[in-house]
Write a protein that holds these residues in place. Sequence first.
Motif, short mmCIF file in Angstrom:
data_model
loop_
_atom_site.label_atom_id
_atom_site.label_comp_id
_atom_site.label_asym_id
_atom_site.label_seq_id
_atom_site.Cartn_x
_atom_site.Cartn_y
_atom_site.Cartn_z
N LYS A 116 -10.61 -18.25 16.88
CA LYS A 116 -10.85 -18.85 15.57
C LYS A 116 -10.06 -18.15 14.45
N ASP A 117 -9.62 -16.94 14.70
CA ASP A 117 -8.87 -16.17 13.70
C ASP A 117 -7.54 -16.87 13.40
N GLU A 118 -7.31 -17.21 12.12
CA GLU A 118 -6.09 -17.94 11.74
C GLU A 118 -4.82 -17.15 12.03
N SER A 119 -4.91 -15.83 12.09
CA SER A 119 -3.72 -15.01 12.33
C SER A 119 -3.15 -15.22 13.73
N PHE B 162 -2.16 -17.91 14.98
CA PHE B 162 -1.02 -18.83 14.91
C PHE B 162 0.27 -18.09 14.55
N ASN B 163 0.16 -17.08 13.68
CA ASN B 163 1.33 -16.30 13.31
C ASN B 163 1.86 -15.51 14.51
N LYS C 74 0.24 -25.16 15.62
CA LYS C 74 -1.16 -25.22 16.06
C LYS C 74 -1.29 -26.06 17.33
#
Length: 340
Positions: free
Chosen positions: A76-79, A81-82, A306
């Motif tokens: 769930k952590d958006e990081s 994707f980076n 994503k």
Amino acid sequence: GVTGVQTCALPILRRIRLLLVEKHRIGRRIIRMRRDAIKDFYVRGREVRETELVDEGRIVIDGILDRWREGAMYVKDESVFNVFEELLDGCLNGPSRMMQKIDQRVQDIDNGASPFFEGEKDLLQRAVGQLTSHRTQRRDYLLRLLDSEIAFERGPKLAIAASDTTEAFELYECLKNRFGEFRIVASLNGMSQEVARASMEMFATKSDCRVIVVDRDSEEGCNLQSATRLINFDLPFNINRIEQRIGRVDRYSDRDRGKVKVEILSENSSWVQGWHHFLREGVEIFDDSVATLQLPLVGAMADLTKSLLWEGNSAFGEKLENLRANLRQERKRVANLEKT
């Protein structure tokens, strides 16, 4: 010293300079986009040639990315994707670049970043061991290809672009040792500005200087329009960088130099081939400049990243048709604005 009046004038002068630079940049983009409507002023245009390349070690690189993705896809952590974007860029570029990306991720974990899944660090450390014994076949392919093409003093000029400075330097050294230092030049990170400028000048003016090798540092600002062909050692996961790279050779001129041939090396990799197909059929970057399409492309690439993490490389094909339709509509909108 600088007087008070001069000090006050400096911000104004900077703004004027920025305005002129921006006007020049936009003007060049409009010229590229309207190349068919402009007379007596040539913008070269581009056409692509895709060469299939079998690299037995490709299954290793793809497998590493797939295993990491399977572990991270539900995070769930958006990081995430980076990090995925960085690893994907490494996968597309080859083993050397992939090891750099993996080393950076392991270092981040060692410095306190939380692993995205249990065993992530161990997986990445084992991957480094696998990659250490694998060397890309792309360099060997290029050497065989160029053997017959630049054996003579006169002939078409070629620009070879690679993201990784180490790989670019090794390729340059191999070519220089094989064909001589006056036939092969380079502009690479770590070289002095004087050496880089001298290489550019020699490539532009000396008919027997046949090849220039460049890395990421030369993707912006340099003029390689004397090249008739651009060979991409890799294609980074960054559309703006690819456009900038092609733009070094697809430039305006006072005479018709013909279209520049953009060559891409398509390895036996579902990730590499999916990316190339997306660029060719969805973005259509090898047909025309996408310099005026940066805004819609930013959103499209964020969405694609994503989907690639969640669905794998099949997302390249699933996103293709909608993107192509949207970009074509945007091209029409830009063309209509320029007519007003």
